[in-house]
Design a protein around this motif. Structure first.
Motif: not given
Lengths: 317, 273
Positions: A267-269, A258-264, A271-276
């Motif tokens: 918006g925040r659509s 997710i970090q590489v594909m969309t960076e969360g 955004l996952v816990l580990s990213q937070l």
């Protein structure tokens, strides 16, 4: 009296009696020798492991109850971090997104992995090649995977939407540019990437099922579907359980893709816990708050795993 | 009879179609890497480029310091793999072949940390590294990944399958524990060593988050970070991005094709227990 031998020591220990004095000394010396030798083997690894894994794990437990930013001194604040977290809308969004990802990724990967494993467990042309090919996405660098799929998902000229238009979808999704479709895009990519790994596990499981079972079922006139449902699926239960646990743990921890594909985003659509946890801890320097979220993630993973273990035990009884 | 033949053909077709579908992203990557930027995203898709721009593969070396990135990735992967295999197999011997008080509790601590999500302790880890002054050095990544619990676990599982009679006999013959490890257990565990080495190498080569968090200087970056940054700066250079991606996975493809069966073995070993 004959000199006590090592055998006497074993016998004495086994029966709970006191070993003869001489043997006792020998046993003690042996144990000390073993302890020294054992630790000398483990130590080179253990020093690194303790300093950089064990200590941080324990520290993060304590940090969750502290207020500590990059500049301030640590201060015990009890449940403050958790209160703040529960009041934060971002936290709930991230929790929702993580669950959404897991509920999409886990079943789809399992079905795809099992399907390919069953298909590739037959004597068909090119089986060996496809087994290799299907596993390759799993060890392909994430950046390359993300880049290719981001382009495949391009809303206007991407191959995915061109295909959809060709089969009559007039308004294909905007994928990573759309708040609704970004998560499905991430899930599709991650299923593509992971299914080969779990397929290998399923293939190993399939090889343990005796061919006689299928022979017998065929003689009894069972259809292919019946054989799959009544022989393959039950025989694979241990493998399925292991696959489920592994998938659950990795789904809740999802980060890199997710970090590489969309960076969360958008918006925040996505955004996952580990990213937070990463944003709050490393980017913002709010160590305590970030550790509190990490604790929640850990407890969720633990709970889900324990529940799965319980259900597995019950179904075995 | 003909029904069976028809079913076989249908299955063969299904396998071929699904198998190839999985490979489409790779094919598309390869094709795009020799196109012009303007020809990558076209309607309809050009599956065969009008002209092959092989010069993409020479130009990219000037656009980004790819040689530096490749060197860094190679250096980290080789060093980490070497240390991981060495300390992992050494520790695994202690856990599998020597009996001493506290051994099993200690091993449990190793296992337990495998189950803890890395995000849960990456912050304290980072603080430790920062205090040691190791942020923005390769040493930080080496220390973080060289002493992994996974290596210990995988090697121990394998050592348990080596009969104790063998090590007992060597002990009676007067060989020291270190001698037993070096001359008996290590030579017997080549397949496990190979799978651990391959898995570690691939994981390190492909690692994105470690270098992303710890390395700020361009000259320390690995292929993954370098490529990601290049993409961030030049979103529209589609062809060049694909060229870089192909180059970044080539070493993995080579390693993978050389050691295929060890990958499968490693997955099976870690998956069985």
């Amino acid at each position: 009296m004959a000199t006590p031998t090592a055998l006497d020591t074993v016998r004495a220990t086994a029966t709970g009696g006191t070993p003869p004095p001489v043997a006792g000394r020998t046993a003690r010396r042996l144990r000390r020798r073993n302890t020294l030798a054992g630790w000398s083997f483990i130590l080179p690894n253990f020093i690194g492991f303790a300093a950089l894994t064990l200590v941080p794990v324990v520290a993060s437990l304590a940090l969750a109850f502290m207020q500590w930013n990059s500049y301030s001194t640590p201060e015990w604040v009890g449940l403050d971090n958790f209160r703040r977290m529960l009041a934060s809308e971002t936290f709930w969004t991230a929790l929702y997104n993580t669950t959404y990802y897991a509920l999409g990724h886990i079943p789809l990967t399992m079905v795809a992995a099992l399907g390919f494993a069953v298909l590739l467990n037959r004597k068909l042309r090119g089986v060996q090649f496809f087994r290799t090919a299907l596993f390759f996405p799993y060890i392909t660098a994430l950046v390359a995977v993300a880049v290719v799929w981001n382009m495949l998902f391009n809303p206007d000229a991407g191959p995915v939407n061109q295909l959809l238009r060709a089969i009559g979808v007039d308004n294909p999704p905007g994928w990573t540019t759309s708040t609704t479709w970004a998560m499905p895009a991430v899930i599709i990519t991650s299923v593509w990437r992971d299914m080969g790994y779990y397929m290998v596990l399923y293939l190993a499981g399939l090889q343990t099922i005796p061919a006689e079972l299928y022979e017998a079922a065929r003689t009894d006139g069972a259809s292919a579907w019946q054989r799959f449902w009544h022989i393959t699926v039950p025989s694979l239960r241990p493998t399925t359980f292991f696959v489920l646990i592994m998938l659950t743990i990795s789904s809740f921890k999802v980060f890199d893709l997710i970090q590489v594909m969309t960076e969360g985003g958008p918006g925040r659509s996505t955004l996952v816990l580990s990213q937070l946890i990463f944003r709050e801890g490393i980017t913002e320097g709010r160590f305590g708050y970030s550790s509190a979220i990490a604790m929640v993630l850990f407890v969720i993973v633990l709970l889900v795993t324990v529940i799965q273990f319980r259900l597995q035990q019950r179904s075995e009884r | 009879m003909s029904v069976t033949v028809a079913r076989r053909l249908a299955l063969q077709a299904l396998l071929t179609i699904l198998g190839l579908a999985v490979l489409v992203p790779f094919g598309w990557m390869l094709v795009s890497s020799v196109k012009l930027d303007s020809q990558v995203l076209t309607v309809p898709i050009q599956w065969i480029p009008q002209e092959f721009h092989w010069d993409n593969y020479t130009r990219i070396w000037d656009r980004i310091p790819l040689a530096t990135y490749l060197y860094n990735s190679m250096f980290l992967s080789v060093t980490i793999t070497f240390l991981q295999v060495l300390t992992g197999s050494f520790a695994a011997y202690g856990f599998a072949k020597i009996n001493f008080p506290g051994r099993d509790v200690l091993f449990l601590a190793y296992i337990a940390t495998i189950a803890v999500p890395w995000q849960a302790y990456m912050v304290p880890q980072y603080i430790i590294m920062e205090r040691l002054g190791l942020v923005n050095t390769h040493l930080s990544l080496i220390l973080l990944q060289a002493f992994g619990a996974f290596g210990v676990f995988l090697m121990r599982q394998y050592y348990l399958t080596i009969p104790d009679e063998l090590t007992e006999a060597a002990r009676i013959d007067g060989l020291s524990e270190y001698g037993i490890w070096a001359r008996i257990v290590l030579p017997l565990s080549k397949p496990a060593l190979a799978s651990l080495a391959l898995l570690t190498f691939v994981n390190t080569w492909n690692d994105y988050m470690g270098p992303f968090i710890y390395l700020n200087s361009n000259d320390l970056w690995t292929v993954q970070i370098g490529l990601r940054t290049f993409i961030g700066l030049y979103e529209a250079e589609y062809a060049m991005i694909m060229t870089g991606s192909v180059l970044s996975i080539l070493p993995i493809l080579v390693v993978f094709l050389l050691g295929q069966r060890y990958f499968v073995q490693g997955i099976a070993t870690s998956g069985l227990k």
